[in-house]
Enzyme design. Structure first.
Site, short mmCIF file in Angstrom:
data_model
loop_
_atom_site.label_atom_id
_atom_site.label_comp_id
_atom_site.label_asym_id
_atom_site.label_seq_id
_atom_site.Cartn_x
_atom_site.Cartn_y
_atom_site.Cartn_z
N THR A 42 -5.86 -7.54 10.32
CA THR A 42 -6.09 -6.21 9.76
C THR A 42 -5.61 -5.08 10.68
OG1 THR A 42 -8.05 -7.19 8.74
CG2 THR A 42 -7.89 -4.79 8.68
N PHE B 248 -15.48 3.09 6.62
CA PHE B 248 -14.06 3.25 6.29
C PHE B 248 -13.78 3.22 4.79
CE2 PHE B 248 -14.58 -1.37 6.99
CZ PHE B 248 -13.99 -1.89 5.83
N LYS C 253 0.83 -1.21 0.00
CA LYS C 253 0.00 0.00 0.00
C LYS C 253 0.87 1.26 0.00
CE LYS C 253 -3.90 -2.38 2.19
NZ LYS C 253 -4.91 -2.36 3.29
N ASN D 107 -2.25 -0.16 6.85
CA ASN D 107 -1.69 -1.41 7.37
C ASN D 107 -0.80 -2.13 6.34
OD1 ASN D 107 -3.67 -2.26 5.65
ND2 ASN D 107 -4.82 -3.44 7.16
N TYR E 245 -12.25 -3.26 -3.93
CA TYR E 245 -12.85 -3.18 -2.60
C TYR E 245 -14.38 -3.19 -2.65
CZ TYR E 245 -8.32 -2.35 -0.29
OH TYR E 245 -7.04 -2.48 0.23
N GLU F 129 -9.30 -10.99 -7.92
CA GLU F 129 -8.39 -9.83 -7.82
C GLU F 129 -7.30 -9.88 -8.89
OE1 GLU F 129 -7.08 -9.99 -3.74
OE2 GLU F 129 -9.09 -9.54 -2.97
N ARG G 297 -1.10 -14.09 3.97
CA ARG G 297 -1.99 -13.55 5.02
C ARG G 297 -1.35 -13.72 6.40
NH1 ARG G 297 -6.63 -10.53 3.72
NH2 ARG G 297 -7.60 -11.31 5.63
#
Ligand code: IDP
Ligand code: MG
Length: 137
Positions: A93, A59, A10, A114, A51, A128, A87
């Site tokens: 998260t 959020f 990110k 995150n 998303y 995805e 993961r």
């Protein structure tokens, strides 16, 4: 069981110079291979698809703004149980709840920023991967 997963580093990870650190952790897992990797400025349409499950949540809009705030690293990783495995490397998260030793646990403090996205199931990975790498076979 060899799998393929989508990983996003990110904008916070890129801004903070943590790309090498995070990719290094992925690369050091035995026999996992990076199949594609690119630094990419995402657009809103892509994020709305990615998303989609979160549309309408409080959020959601701040999350999309954050994901638009700078380039992300988009990557495809192949390997043994790599969906569950990345993961696990990422941690849960909420970075404060994430155990030290995980990427989020070691480097994060706030839930939105995150550091990493990783597909959460085979079904999500297929969905995805089509969004981010439509030409990849
Ligand atoms: P995940 O990334 O661990 O799969 P999701 O629940 O799918 O978590 O949420 C997607 C992303 O949305 C999270 O990684 C985080 O950046 C953000 N997010 C999720 N829940 C919250 C929240 O309660 N507050 C702020 N941001 C959130
Ligand atoms: Mg998720």
């Amino acid at each position: 069981m060899t799998q393929r997963t989508l990983v996003l580093l990110k904008p916070d990870a890129v801004r903070r110079g943590l790309v090498g650190e995070v990719i290094g952790r992925i690369e050091r897992k035995a026999d996992w291979k990076i199949a594609a990797l690119e630094l990419r400025q995402l657009d809103r349409a892509t994020l709305e698809q990615h998303y989609a499950e979160h549309v309408g949540r409080p959020f959601y809009e701040p999350l999309v703004e954050f994901m638009l705030s700078g380039p992300v690293v988009v990557m495809v990783v192949d390997g043994e149980r790599v969906i569950e495995g990345v993961r696990q490397l990422a941690g849960p998260t909420d970075p404060i709840a994430a155990a030290p030793g995980s990427i989020r646990g070691d480097f994060g403090t706030i839930v939105r920023e995150n550091l990493i996205h990783a597909s959460d199931s085979e079904e999500s990975a297929i969905r995805e991967l089509k969004i981010f790498f439509p030409g990849l076979s």
